[in-house]
Structure formats: C-alpha cells, structure tokens
Design a protein around this motif. Structure first.
Motif, PDB file in Angstrom:
ATOM      1  N   GLU A  13      39.096  41.325  36.694  1.00  0.00           N
ATOM      2  CA  GLU A  13      38.667  42.720  36.528  1.00  0.00           C
ATOM      3  C   GLU A  13      37.929  42.918  35.205  1.00  0.00           C
ATOM      4  O   GLU A  13      36.938  43.632  35.137  1.00  0.00           O
ATOM      5  CB  GLU A  13      39.863  43.657  36.630  1.00  0.00           C
ATOM      6  CG  GLU A  13      40.408  43.787  38.033  1.00  0.00           C
ATOM      7  CD  GLU A  13      41.717  44.571  38.121  1.00  0.00           C
ATOM      8  OE1 GLU A  13      42.290  44.920  37.043  1.00  0.00           O
ATOM      9  OE2 GLU A  13      42.170  44.826  39.245  1.00  0.00           O
ATOM     10  N   CYS A  31      34.462  41.398  35.519  1.00  0.00           N
ATOM     11  CA  CYS A  31      33.620  42.283  36.330  1.00  0.00           C
ATOM     12  C   CYS A  31      33.224  43.536  35.552  1.00  0.00           C
ATOM     13  O   CYS A  31      32.081  44.018  35.667  1.00  0.00           O
ATOM     14  CB  CYS A  31      34.327  42.655  37.629  1.00  0.00           C
ATOM     15  SG  CYS A  31      34.443  41.293  38.804  1.00  0.00           S
ATOM     16  N   GLU A  86      29.333  44.564  34.960  1.00  0.00           N
ATOM     17  CA  GLU A  86      28.824  45.853  35.439  1.00  0.00           C
ATOM     18  C   GLU A  86      28.288  46.734  34.312  1.00  0.00           C
ATOM     19  O   GLU A  86      27.598  47.724  34.584  1.00  0.00           O
ATOM     20  CB  GLU A  86      29.917  46.592  36.209  1.00  0.00           C
ATOM     21  CG  GLU A  86      30.270  45.904  37.512  1.00  0.00           C
ATOM     22  CD  GLU A  86      31.504  46.485  38.184  1.00  0.00           C
ATOM     23  OE1 GLU A  86      32.104  47.450  37.645  1.00  0.00           O
ATOM     24  OE2 GLU A  86      31.880  45.963  39.247  1.00  0.00           O
TER      25      GLU A  86
END
Length: 78
Positions: A34, A37, A41
C-alpha cells in the motif's frame, strides 16, 4: 528516490516517516504494498520525499560528518 521500509531497528534513526519516505509495520506485506502504491500514485510527493532523504543523508550521514563525530567521541573519551 523515497524509501519505503519496515519499521525495524535502525530505520527510525535514519528515516523520518512521511518526510524522507514511508515506514510500515514489520512483517506486513499488505502495508508495504500500500505504501509503495501510495507513492506511485503521487509522483510529486515521492519526488519531494526523495529530495528530503537526499538532503538528510548529506547533512546528517556524510562521511565528513561521521568522521567529525568519531573525532569528537575520541576526544571526550580521552
């Protein structure tokens, strides 16, 4: 580049969570994924963390600074 690492011995001394990278709980692959990511992003945030990490290494962990700290330690011990 920013660092994504597990919160284990030593990482808190080198990294500043949320500033030079992200620290996640040890042995938590979901949190690790997470965090990776999250930075993928948000490339602007990732770049800012990477630059902050570089500044921290240069200012706090350079070879010159380490040598001066060792000399200071030796002087205090002697």
């Amino acid at each position: 580049l920013p660092v994504v690492a597990s919160r284990v011995s030593g990482t808190n001394e080198v990294m500043i969570d949320g500033v030079t990278g992200l620290l996640v709980p040890a042995k938590n692959s979901k949190a690790l994924a997470e965090a990776i990511c999250e930075l993928i992003e948000d490339p602007q945030r990732a770049a800012e963390m990477g630059m902050a990490g570089k500044r921290r290494v240069v200012s706090d962990f350079s070879a010159e600074k380490q040598a001066l700290e060792h000399i200071d330690l030796y002087r205090r011990v002697l």
